[in-house]
Design a protein around this motif. Sequence first.
Motif, short mmCIF file in Angstrom:
data_model
loop_
_atom_site.label_atom_id
_atom_site.label_comp_id
_atom_site.label_asym_id
_atom_site.label_seq_id
_atom_site.Cartn_x
_atom_site.Cartn_y
_atom_site.Cartn_z
N UNK A 13 -24.02 26.25 -25.55
CA UNK A 13 -23.79 25.17 -26.51
C UNK A 13 -25.04 24.88 -27.32
N UNK A 14 -26.20 24.90 -26.68
CA UNK A 14 -27.44 24.58 -27.40
C UNK A 14 -27.76 25.64 -28.44
N UNK A 15 -27.40 26.90 -28.16
CA UNK A 15 -27.61 27.98 -29.14
C UNK A 15 -26.73 27.73 -30.37
N UNK A 16 -25.48 27.37 -30.12
CA UNK A 16 -24.56 27.11 -31.23
C UNK A 16 -25.04 25.94 -32.09
N UNK A 17 -25.54 24.91 -31.46
CA UNK A 17 -26.02 23.74 -32.21
C UNK A 17 -27.27 24.08 -33.02
N UNK A 18 -28.24 24.74 -32.38
CA UNK A 18 -29.49 25.06 -33.07
C UNK A 18 -29.27 26.04 -34.21
N UNK A 19 -28.43 27.05 -33.98
CA UNK A 19 -28.18 28.01 -35.06
C UNK A 19 -27.40 27.37 -36.20
N UNK A 20 -26.54 26.41 -35.87
CA UNK A 20 -25.84 25.69 -36.92
C UNK A 20 -26.80 24.88 -37.78
N UNK A 21 -27.76 24.22 -37.14
CA UNK A 21 -28.76 23.46 -37.89
C UNK A 21 -29.61 24.40 -38.74
N UNK A 39 -26.27 37.58 -49.16
CA UNK A 39 -25.30 37.87 -48.09
C UNK A 39 -23.93 37.31 -48.47
N UNK A 40 -23.91 36.11 -49.02
CA UNK A 40 -22.64 35.51 -49.44
C UNK A 40 -22.04 36.31 -50.59
N UNK A 41 -22.89 36.81 -51.49
CA UNK A 41 -22.39 37.62 -52.60
C UNK A 41 -21.75 38.90 -52.11
N UNK A 42 -22.35 39.52 -51.10
CA UNK A 42 -21.74 40.73 -50.52
C UNK A 42 -20.34 40.42 -50.00
N UNK A 43 -20.20 39.30 -49.28
CA UNK A 43 -18.89 38.92 -48.75
C UNK A 43 -17.93 38.58 -49.89
N UNK A 44 -18.42 37.87 -50.89
CA UNK A 44 -17.60 37.46 -52.04
C UNK A 44 -17.02 38.68 -52.75
N UNK A 98 -16.16 33.81 -41.79
CA UNK A 98 -16.81 32.93 -40.83
C UNK A 98 -15.85 32.39 -39.79
N UNK A 99 -14.62 32.06 -40.23
CA UNK A 99 -13.62 31.56 -39.29
C UNK A 99 -13.23 32.65 -38.29
N UNK A 100 -13.04 33.87 -38.77
CA UNK A 100 -12.73 34.97 -37.87
C UNK A 100 -13.87 35.24 -36.90
N UNK A 101 -15.10 35.17 -37.40
CA UNK A 101 -16.26 35.39 -36.54
C UNK A 101 -16.34 34.31 -35.46
N UNK A 102 -16.01 33.07 -35.82
CA UNK A 102 -16.06 31.99 -34.83
C UNK A 102 -15.05 32.21 -33.72
N UNK A 103 -13.90 32.81 -34.06
CA UNK A 103 -12.90 33.09 -33.02
C UNK A 103 -13.42 34.13 -32.03
N UNK A 104 -14.12 35.14 -32.55
CA UNK A 104 -14.71 36.14 -31.65
C UNK A 104 -15.83 35.54 -30.82
N UNK A 105 -16.66 34.72 -31.45
CA UNK A 105 -17.75 34.07 -30.72
C UNK A 105 -17.22 33.19 -29.60
N UNK A 106 -16.19 32.42 -29.91
CA UNK A 106 -15.66 31.47 -28.93
C UNK A 106 -15.09 32.17 -27.70
N UNK A 107 -14.69 33.42 -27.87
CA UNK A 107 -14.15 34.19 -26.72
C UNK A 107 -15.18 35.15 -26.15
N UNK A 108 -16.44 35.03 -26.60
CA UNK A 108 -17.52 35.82 -26.00
C UNK A 108 -17.59 37.26 -26.47
N UNK A 109 -16.92 37.60 -27.55
CA UNK A 109 -16.94 39.00 -28.02
C UNK A 109 -18.03 39.20 -29.07
N UNK A 162 -25.74 32.34 -35.73
CA UNK A 162 -26.36 31.95 -37.00
C UNK A 162 -25.61 32.56 -38.18
N UNK A 163 -25.28 33.85 -38.08
CA UNK A 163 -24.55 34.51 -39.17
C UNK A 163 -23.20 33.85 -39.42
N UNK A 164 -22.54 33.45 -38.34
CA UNK A 164 -21.24 32.80 -38.47
C UNK A 164 -21.36 31.46 -39.20
#
Length: 227
Positions: A13-21, A39-44, A98-109, A162-164
């Motif tokens: 949890x602390x990693x998620x909070x710190x990387x979010x900040x 990076x956002x332009x590449x995704x765009x 980012x939403x898809x990445x968060x789903x993978x992160x939340x399940x530890x993948x 952080x990337x997510x």
Amino acid sequence: MSRSFGAQPPPAHWILVLTGIAALLTVASDRVWPKARHVVTIAHEGGHALVAVAAGRRLSGVRLHSDTSGVTVSAGRPTGPGVILTVAAGYTTPSLLGLGASALLATGRVSLLLQVVVALLLVMLVIVRNAFGVVSVLVSTVVVLGVSWFAADDVQAGFAAYATWFLLLGAIRPIVEVQHQRRRRRARDSDPDQLARLTGLPGNLWVGVFGLVSLGCLAGAAAALVG
């Protein structure tokens, strides 16, 4: 292969909070943002390209520029759902990724997430048509590969988190920026204005749609990761 598809422990949890900040500070910084925005332009532009192909349009290529702008060229019907979806995909893709990445992160993948990112970047490398774009995508690919291959598990988890967050938060600032440019009449060929001409709906409405999608994805990801 089993490590890629299997679940590792999700980031603490602390990693998620710190990387979010950290991601929020990156997006808010007028000094760091102009570099990180690539990076956002590449995704765009990748979103434009992916939807263009899915809609049956002929993709000519993508160009990424040093000022963080980009252009995706495709051929096909000048009107209709295909071109509308293609144009609309740009500002929504970073948030959806980012939403898809968060789903993978939340399940530890974490390993799977990093490998998916590498795969998407390699596809972009094939379709980019200018030197700066090739360098930009190649550097991004090398960074993610380096973390995936050589970093410890906690470092991989922190980098992925952080990337997510960066995709989720970084998707919002370009929407604000394009609206400011539109108010000053400096973005007549922006995606919202192209969509206004294609659909007859106001450009401000499209900006609002992009904003709602981005905020919705951020809220959903935050609930999955730290909620």
